[in-house]
Design an enzyme around this catalytic site. Structure first.
Site, PDB file in Angstrom:
ATOM      1  CG  ASN A   9      -3.888 -44.767 -20.659  1.00 57.26           C
ATOM      2  OD1 ASN A   9      -3.520 -43.666 -20.959  1.00 57.26           O
ATOM      3  ND2 ASN A   9      -5.036 -44.809 -20.059  1.00 57.26           N
ATOM      4  CD1 TRP A  10       2.278 -45.654 -21.609  1.00 56.34           C
ATOM      5  CD2 TRP A  10       3.990 -44.073 -22.686  1.00 56.34           C
ATOM      6  NE1 TRP A  10       3.493 -46.221 -22.285  1.00 56.34           N
ATOM      7  CE2 TRP A  10       4.312 -45.464 -23.021  1.00 56.34           C
ATOM      8  CE3 TRP A  10       4.489 -42.904 -22.737  1.00 56.34           C
ATOM      9  CZ2 TRP A  10       5.532 -45.705 -23.745  1.00 56.34           C
ATOM     10  CZ3 TRP A  10       6.025 -43.216 -23.475  1.00 56.34           C
ATOM     11  CH2 TRP A  10       6.203 -44.296 -23.885  1.00 56.34           C
ATOM     12  CE  LYS A  11      -4.406 -44.513 -16.408  1.00 50.86           C
ATOM     13  NZ  LYS A  11      -5.275 -44.712 -15.264  1.00 50.86           N
ATOM     14  CG  HIS A  95      -9.275 -43.591 -19.639  1.00 51.21           C
ATOM     15  ND1 HIS A  95      -9.416 -43.124 -18.298  1.00 51.21           N
ATOM     16  CD2 HIS A  95      -8.743 -44.751 -19.603  1.00 51.21           C
ATOM     17  CE1 HIS A  95      -8.743 -44.094 -17.640  1.00 51.21           C
ATOM     18  NE2 HIS A  95      -8.163 -45.025 -18.442  1.00 51.21           N
ATOM     19  CD  GLU A  97      -7.198 -41.909 -15.505  1.00 51.38           C
ATOM     20  OE1 GLU A  97      -6.686 -41.568 -16.452  1.00 51.38           O
ATOM     21  OE2 GLU A  97      -7.358 -42.921 -14.652  1.00 51.38           O
ATOM     22  CD  GLU A 167      -9.350 -49.076 -18.900  1.00 52.00           C
ATOM     23  OE1 GLU A 167      -8.155 -49.474 -18.919  1.00 52.00           O
ATOM     24  OE2 GLU A 167      -9.459 -47.661 -18.941  1.00 52.00           O
ATOM     25  N   GLY A 173      -6.092 -47.977 -11.279  1.00 51.13           N
ATOM     26  CA  GLY A 173      -5.219 -47.439 -10.319  1.00 51.13           C
ATOM     27  C   GLY A 173      -5.423 -47.607  -8.933  1.00 51.13           C
ATOM     28  CB  SER A 213      -5.148 -52.761 -10.784  1.00 50.92           C
ATOM     29  OG  SER A 213      -5.592 -51.615 -10.201  1.00 50.92           O
ATOM     30  N   GLY A 235      -0.907 -48.022 -14.966  1.00 52.91           N
ATOM     31  CA  GLY A 235       0.613 -47.839 -14.185  1.00 52.91           C
ATOM     32  C   GLY A 235       1.549 -48.877 -14.704  1.00 52.91           C
TER      33      GLY A 235
HETATM   34  P1  PGA Z   1      -4.496 -48.962 -14.376  1.00 48.71           P
HETATM   35  O1  PGA Z   1      -5.010 -47.878 -15.371  1.00 48.71           O
HETATM   36  O2  PGA Z   1      -3.670 -50.062 -15.041  1.00 48.71           O
HETATM   37  O3  PGA Z   1      -3.334 -48.019 -13.702  1.00 48.71           O
HETATM   38  O4  PGA Z   1      -5.321 -49.566 -13.399  1.00 48.71           O
HETATM   39  C1  PGA Z   1      -5.822 -48.696 -16.444  1.00 48.71           C
HETATM   40  C2  PGA Z   1      -6.319 -47.462 -17.215  1.00 48.71           C
HETATM   41  O5  PGA Z   1      -6.829 -46.594 -16.799  1.00 48.71           O
HETATM   42  O6  PGA Z   1      -6.234 -47.576 -18.791  1.00 48.71           O
END
Ligand code: PGA
Length: 252
Positions: A9-11, A95, A97, A167, A173, A213, A235
């Site tokens: 997931n490159w966000k 997600h 976010e 998640e 993150g 993470s 990330g």
């Molecule tokens: P992260 O994000 O690996 O940077 O913790 C995971 C995600 O939000 O899908």
């Protein structure tokens, strides 16, 4: 047997040029196939560039969101029809976010899941609790409710193609991951929820990922859990070496 899936997931990272460089690098570093399915989920703006690079390869393309209508006066939105047209196979839905910063509700997530299935896209449905909810002992009920609401009215033939990503929000993150055993316990509970909603046979076919993470140094701990079928990586999916180390976790 459920085939492991590791999705990046490159966000909101990577211009088209950066996206091309990352995918070209990963096509080389991930050439040795270890049986894991790999998906890249770039931002909308890089989907077409990545689609070109992954065409004819085993790598899959995914988007990070969609809107539930096919077309119309919805300025700024992107539909499942458009994502399918670009060659997407997966779409991340719900997600944390999106839920946190854009106010996405379980009802909207449900509409998005149905829209994805309508266009032959496989949703990667994200569920998970905040630290406060975890400390209040609400994790199990919350995750169960998120899964039930996201799948409300979704028939079994479609539901068996969903991917669920557990998640925990406090692990995203932050560098603070869940323990393998704890993530395995919650993914097991998600599978029980699916078994109750549909059937144990159907629940046994659905892939449930862990996200939060994930790094080369902890991926094995998650993959060792029988209920965990892969990872949604944020990330660490932005860097050739770290994503390669995650995908090739079971090779020397
Ligand atoms: P992260 O994000 O690996 O940077 O913790 C995971 C995600 O939000 O899908």
């Amino acid at each position: 047997m459920r085939r492991p899936l590791i999705a990046g997931n490159w966000k909101m990272f990577k211009t088209t040029g950066e996206a091309r460089a990352l995918v070209n690098g990963l096509k080389e570093s991930l050439a040795g196939n270890n049986g894991v399915e790999v998906a890249f989920c770039p931002p909308f703006t890089a989907l077409a560039a990545v689609a070109e690079l992954v065409a004819g390869t085993p790598f899959q393309l995914g988007a990070q969101n969609l809107f539930w209508e096919d077309e119309g006066a919805y300025t700024g939105e992107i539909s499942g029809l458009m994502l399918k047209d670009l060659g997407c196979c997966y779409v991340i839905i719900g997600h944390s976010e999106r839920r946190q910063y854009f106010g996405e509700t379980d009802e909207q997530v449900n509409k998005k899941v149905k829209a994805a299935f309508k266009h032959g896209l496989e949703p990667i449905l994200c569920v998970g609790e905040t630290l406060a909810q975890r400390e209040a002992g609400e994790t199990e009920q919350l995750v169960k409710t998120q899964v039930e609401k996201a799948l409300a009215g979704v028939p079994a033939e479609a539901a068996q193609r969903i991917v669920i990503a557990y998640e925990p929000i406090w692990a995203i993150g932050t560098g603070r991951s869940s323990s393998g055993a704890d993530a395995g316990r919650v993914t097991g509970l998600i599978r029980q929820t699916l078994a109750a909603l549909y059937s144990p046979e159907l629940a046994g076919k659905i892939r449930i990922l862990y996200g939060g993470s994930v790094k080369p140094g902890n991926i094995e701990e998650f993959m060792a859990e029988p209920e965990i079928d892969g990872a949604l990586v944020g990330g660490a999916s932005l860097d050739i070496n770290s994503f390669t180390g995650i995908v090739l976790y079971n090779t020397d």
